[in-house]
Design a protein around this motif. Structure first.
Motif, PDB file in Angstrom:
ATOM      1  N   GLU A   1      10.849   0.507  64.048  1.00 21.43           N
ATOM      2  CA  GLU A   1      10.438   1.761  63.421  1.00 21.43           C
ATOM      3  C   GLU A   1       9.065   1.651  62.766  1.00 21.43           C
ATOM      4  N   THR A   2       8.552   0.416  62.660  1.00 22.71           N
ATOM      5  CA  THR A   2       7.210   0.214  62.113  1.00 22.71           C
ATOM      6  C   THR A   2       6.195   0.452  63.218  1.00 22.71           C
ATOM      7  N   ASP A   3       4.930   0.601  62.815  1.00 26.08           N
ATOM      8  CA  ASP A   3       3.883   0.842  63.818  1.00 26.08           C
ATOM      9  C   ASP A   3       2.686  -0.059  63.565  1.00 26.08           C
ATOM     10  N   LEU A   4       1.654   0.217  64.301  1.00 23.44           N
ATOM     11  CA  LEU A   4       0.396  -0.519  64.251  1.00 23.44           C
ATOM     12  C   LEU A   4      -0.154  -0.650  62.837  1.00 23.44           C
TER      13      LEU A   4
ATOM     14  N   GLY B   1       1.636  -1.191  60.365  1.00 20.70           N
ATOM     15  CA  GLY B   1       2.508  -2.123  59.639  1.00 20.70           C
ATOM     16  C   GLY B   1       3.520  -1.415  58.755  1.00 20.70           C
ATOM     17  N   VAL B   2       3.601  -0.111  58.888  1.00 15.34           N
ATOM     18  CA  VAL B   2       4.533   0.667  58.063  1.00 15.34           C
ATOM     19  C   VAL B   2       5.406   1.535  58.965  1.00 15.34           C
ATOM     20  N   VAL B   3       6.424   2.143  58.378  1.00 20.79           N
ATOM     21  CA  VAL B   3       7.318   2.993  59.166  1.00 20.79           C
ATOM     22  C   VAL B   3       6.556   4.213  59.693  1.00 20.79           C
ATOM     23  N   HIS B   4       6.681   4.450  60.985  1.00 17.52           N
ATOM     24  CA  HIS B   4       6.009   5.610  61.596  1.00 17.52           C
ATOM     25  C   HIS B   4       6.547   6.902  60.990  1.00 17.52           C
ATOM     26  N   HIS B   5       5.659   7.862  60.734  1.00 11.95           N
ATOM     27  CA  HIS B   5       6.064   9.069  60.006  1.00 11.95           C
ATOM     28  C   HIS B   5       7.184   9.848  60.687  1.00 11.95           C
ATOM     29  N   SER B   6       7.272   9.752  62.018  1.00 15.18           N
ATOM     30  CA  SER B   6       8.331  10.494  62.713  1.00 15.18           C
ATOM     31  C   SER B   6       9.722   9.952  62.383  1.00 15.18           C
ATOM     32  N   ASN B   7       9.784   8.695  61.964  1.00 19.18           N
ATOM     33  CA  ASN B   7      11.098   8.108  61.699  1.00 19.18           C
ATOM     34  C   ASN B   7      11.750   8.642  60.426  1.00 19.18           C
ATOM     35  N   TYR B   8      10.932   9.125  59.492  1.00 15.71           N
ATOM     36  CA  TYR B   8      11.525   9.749  58.298  1.00 15.71           C
ATOM     37  C   TYR B   8      12.338  10.972  58.707  1.00 15.71           C
ATOM     38  N   ILE B   9      11.854  11.684  59.713  1.00 17.40           N
ATOM     39  CA  ILE B   9      12.567  12.870  60.201  1.00 17.40           C
ATOM     40  C   ILE B   9      13.932  12.441  60.748  1.00 17.40           C
TER      41      ILE B   9
ATOM     42  N   PRO C   1       4.122   4.541  51.812  1.00 21.08           N
ATOM     43  CA  PRO C   1       4.734   4.080  53.056  1.00 21.08           C
ATOM     44  C   PRO C   1       5.942   3.166  52.851  1.00 21.08           C
ATOM     45  N   ALA C   2       6.901   3.264  53.756  1.00 22.74           N
ATOM     46  CA  ALA C   2       8.017   2.312  53.806  1.00 22.74           C
ATOM     47  C   ALA C   2       7.604   1.157  54.706  1.00 22.74           C
ATOM     48  N   LYS C   3       8.063  -0.048  54.362  1.00 22.87           N
ATOM     49  CA  LYS C   3       7.696  -1.245  55.119  1.00 22.87           C
ATOM     50  C   LYS C   3       8.956  -1.944  55.621  1.00 22.87           C
ATOM     51  N   MET C   4       8.762  -2.820  56.588  1.00 21.13           N
ATOM     52  CA  MET C   4       9.842  -3.672  57.071  1.00 21.13           C
ATOM     53  C   MET C   4      10.445  -4.418  55.889  1.00 21.13           C
ATOM     54  N   GLY C   5      11.762  -4.472  55.844  1.00 18.81           N
ATOM     55  CA  GLY C   5      12.448  -5.135  54.749  1.00 18.81           C
ATOM     56  C   GLY C   5      12.892  -4.161  53.671  1.00 18.81           C
TER      57      GLY C   5
ATOM     58  N   TYR D   1       3.264   4.091  89.058  1.00 14.30           N
ATOM     59  CA  TYR D   1       3.299   5.074  87.975  1.00 14.30           C
ATOM     60  C   TYR D   1       2.386   4.572  86.871  1.00 14.30           C
ATOM     61  N   ASN D   2       1.565   5.462  86.323  1.00 17.20           N
ATOM     62  CA  ASN D   2       0.667   5.086  85.234  1.00 17.20           C
ATOM     63  C   ASN D   2       1.072   5.792  83.958  1.00 17.20           C
ATOM     64  N   LEU D   3       0.929   5.113  82.856  1.00 18.48           N
ATOM     65  CA  LEU D   3       1.142   5.814  81.586  1.00 18.48           C
ATOM     66  C   LEU D   3       0.335   5.162  80.479  1.00 18.48           C
ATOM     67  N   GLU D   4       0.037   5.949  79.462  1.00 19.03           N
ATOM     68  CA  GLU D   4      -0.729   5.447  78.335  1.00 19.03           C
ATOM     69  C   GLU D   4       0.207   5.053  77.205  1.00 19.03           C
ATOM     70  N   VAL D   5      -0.103   3.943  76.564  1.00 20.99           N
ATOM     71  CA  VAL D   5       0.665   3.513  75.392  1.00 20.99           C
ATOM     72  C   VAL D   5       0.513   4.547  74.282  1.00 20.99           C
ATOM     73  N   ARG D   6       1.624   4.887  73.638  1.00 24.71           N
ATOM     74  CA  ARG D   6       1.596   5.823  72.520  1.00 24.71           C
ATOM     75  C   ARG D   6       1.660   5.051  71.209  1.00 24.71           C
ATOM     76  N   TYR D   7       1.010   5.621  70.202  1.00 23.78           N
ATOM     77  CA  TYR D   7       0.892   4.937  68.915  1.00 23.78           C
ATOM     78  C   TYR D   7       2.243   4.505  68.344  1.00 23.78           C
ATOM     79  N   TYR D   8       3.198   5.399  68.370  1.00 27.46           N
ATOM     80  CA  TYR D   8       4.500   5.128  67.739  1.00 27.46           C
ATOM     81  C   TYR D   8       5.288   4.081  68.519  1.00 27.46           C
ATOM     82  N   GLU D   9       4.806   3.690  69.675  1.00 26.34           N
ATOM     83  CA  GLU D   9       5.484   2.665  70.465  1.00 26.34           C
ATOM     84  C   GLU D   9       5.066   1.254  70.065  1.00 26.34           C
ATOM     85  N   THR D  10       4.013   1.170  69.254  1.00 26.57           N
ATOM     86  CA  THR D  10       3.580  -0.134  68.753  1.00 26.57           C
ATOM     87  C   THR D  10       4.449  -0.517  67.552  1.00 26.57           C
ATOM     88  N   ASP D  11       4.383  -1.788  67.165  1.00 32.58           N
ATOM     89  CA  ASP D  11       5.184  -2.227  66.024  1.00 32.58           C
ATOM     90  C   ASP D  11       4.351  -3.061  65.071  1.00 32.58           C
TER      91      ASP D  11
END
Lengths: 166, 166, 166, 166
Positions: free
Chosen positions: B42-45, B47-55, B96-100, D34-44
């Motif tokens: 649920e974290t992202d680039l 390093g925090v929880v992606h905003h969509s996950n709060y939903i 932001p929420a973080k892992m842990g 098939y081609n696709l672009e990485v989406r931000y929320y897919e990163t961790d």
């Protein structure tokens, strides 16, 4: 910026047809269109796209817009040390998206961003039916200190041609 | 209802400690608390929880509340033919929420639902810091026709003890 | 380690009942059990949990195991500069999980990890029905150089009591 | 089928350039790209695409292949009453995908499907680097009874031109 876009063009040939489309209109705002197909795993028990995924679709549209502006989000973070956290989301759901649907997200930024970017979006299906409308606000923070900042120079330059001087 | 709850209790022993907690307060509203741990994916680039996950977290809290009321969402759909689509979402992100992190979601329904349920929530981390506040509105539809309807009898009965007669 | 666990206990009271359970058995391996409830958004158009989510559930179980060992994954990354990327996943699906299900993931590590950790898991529903079995292999890399490394000392110490000397 | 494809073409103009590409080769198998672009929320938290998302990418590639064959998955479920659950997944991860990456998934079905479809895939980034290879097996079930069945006639017809008679 154009070089970057051209390079991108080599391996993103579909951008030209369905990528974000940027232009100045009478109102001097930034408008973009982004298309995407619903993915199977995005549907839920109700047989429609889960409401949280619209929030993700909106992000895809914003990121494509930044790519078209020559400033992909990963470059903004890596090269400029700026992150753009979402500070608020509002989304109204009118009609469900289903598997097989191809969505069109029309977004506009009506005011030149200063401390925040406010993005207004409408999401349509392939029949032109309005599925949702949304407002997402993003801020800017330094990635090292995580302190808020105003719009960084790189983004100011990229955005300003699309707005009247203020 | 109670039998179902008791049966559920057998394999959901942790509900008693971190499940939704229902009670009437002076204001006669329905209040619940739900705890959950941040998951790695649920974290992202940033390093925090992606905003969509709060939903999504908010949905988990609502569903736990329905379980505690004796009406799990899958039973409402299967046994009563009623679905509860989200009609709007508003979420303001403060920190932001973080892992842990272990999050606590405090939700309240201030008005007895009629055609819609309006749920107000605050999300806190384990230090009591407010991460986000949100308002989610749900409607009711018949699962076969997908036509809107008023609150079904089963939910009306379950909710009404928590509100003053109106 | 115990101190860490006790501290964790303060805000994770449910760990004691449904958290990973660590013990040595005749075979001298590490075994853990993890429970979780299916979330609505994890279901799909078929009305069951999407197959990709089992891969995520397995991760939740592994992370809980590390918490119980006193080494939460975020601490391993932050304090020791070690990341544990998944190098392979195998999962066989036998029976679908549905909304409302409470899953039990029984995992075991049969060999003391050296360059890799191999985790074998079985996923059951609340009726004891086997839903899936899986094997996940993780490696170790330095977070700065992203170069592979052997098991870091902190993890070696935490794991070794659960295995025979080799 | 062709009419459907042509209709699809109207609002999926990018398919022709990056959609699944079907052809017979010497070996008489079905191959698609098939081609696709990485989406931000897919990163961790590690700054790379979470391993579970590759499992989802593979599904996107399979579904696009079915669209190109004239049998989109939602139509198979709705019009033919057949669902195609995943029965096993194997994925080996070689190199991480990052935000900004454009992935190319090359898939092949080497044997004419009978009771199952076995799909072999390689996932590359825009530099041609192999990120992962995978094998996914799908079965067929009747959507009403959820009982297994052999490949339905509609799919048999669509697949058979791509394989030698057996």
């Amino acid at each position: 910026m154009y070089a970057g876009y051209a390079a991108g063009f080599l391996y993103r040939p579909w951008n030209s047809s369905f990528g974000a489309d940027l232009f100045k209109n009478d109102k001097k705002m930034l408008k973009t269109t982004y298309n995407l197909e619903v993915r199977y795993y995005e549907t839920d028990l109700m047989g429609v796209v889960h409401h949280s995924n619209y929030i993700r679709y909106l992000e895809c549209a914003r990121h494509q817009c930044l790519v078209e502006l020559g400033l992909p989000i990963d470059s903004i973070e890596r090269d400029y040390g700026i992150m753009m956290p979402v500070t608020s989301v509002e989304c109204n759901y009118h009609f469900p998206a289903k598997m097989g649907d191809v969505l069109r997200i029309e977004s506009r930024i009506e005011k030149m961003p200063k401390a925040r970017i406010e993005v207004l979006s409408d999401i349509f299906n392939q029949d032109g039916k309005l599925l949702a409308d949304a407002k997402v606000v993003l801020g800017f923070i330094h990635s090292d200190t995580r302190k808020p900042t105003r719009i960084p120079e790189c983004l100011h330059k990229a955005f300003s041609p699309y707005f009247d001087n203020e």
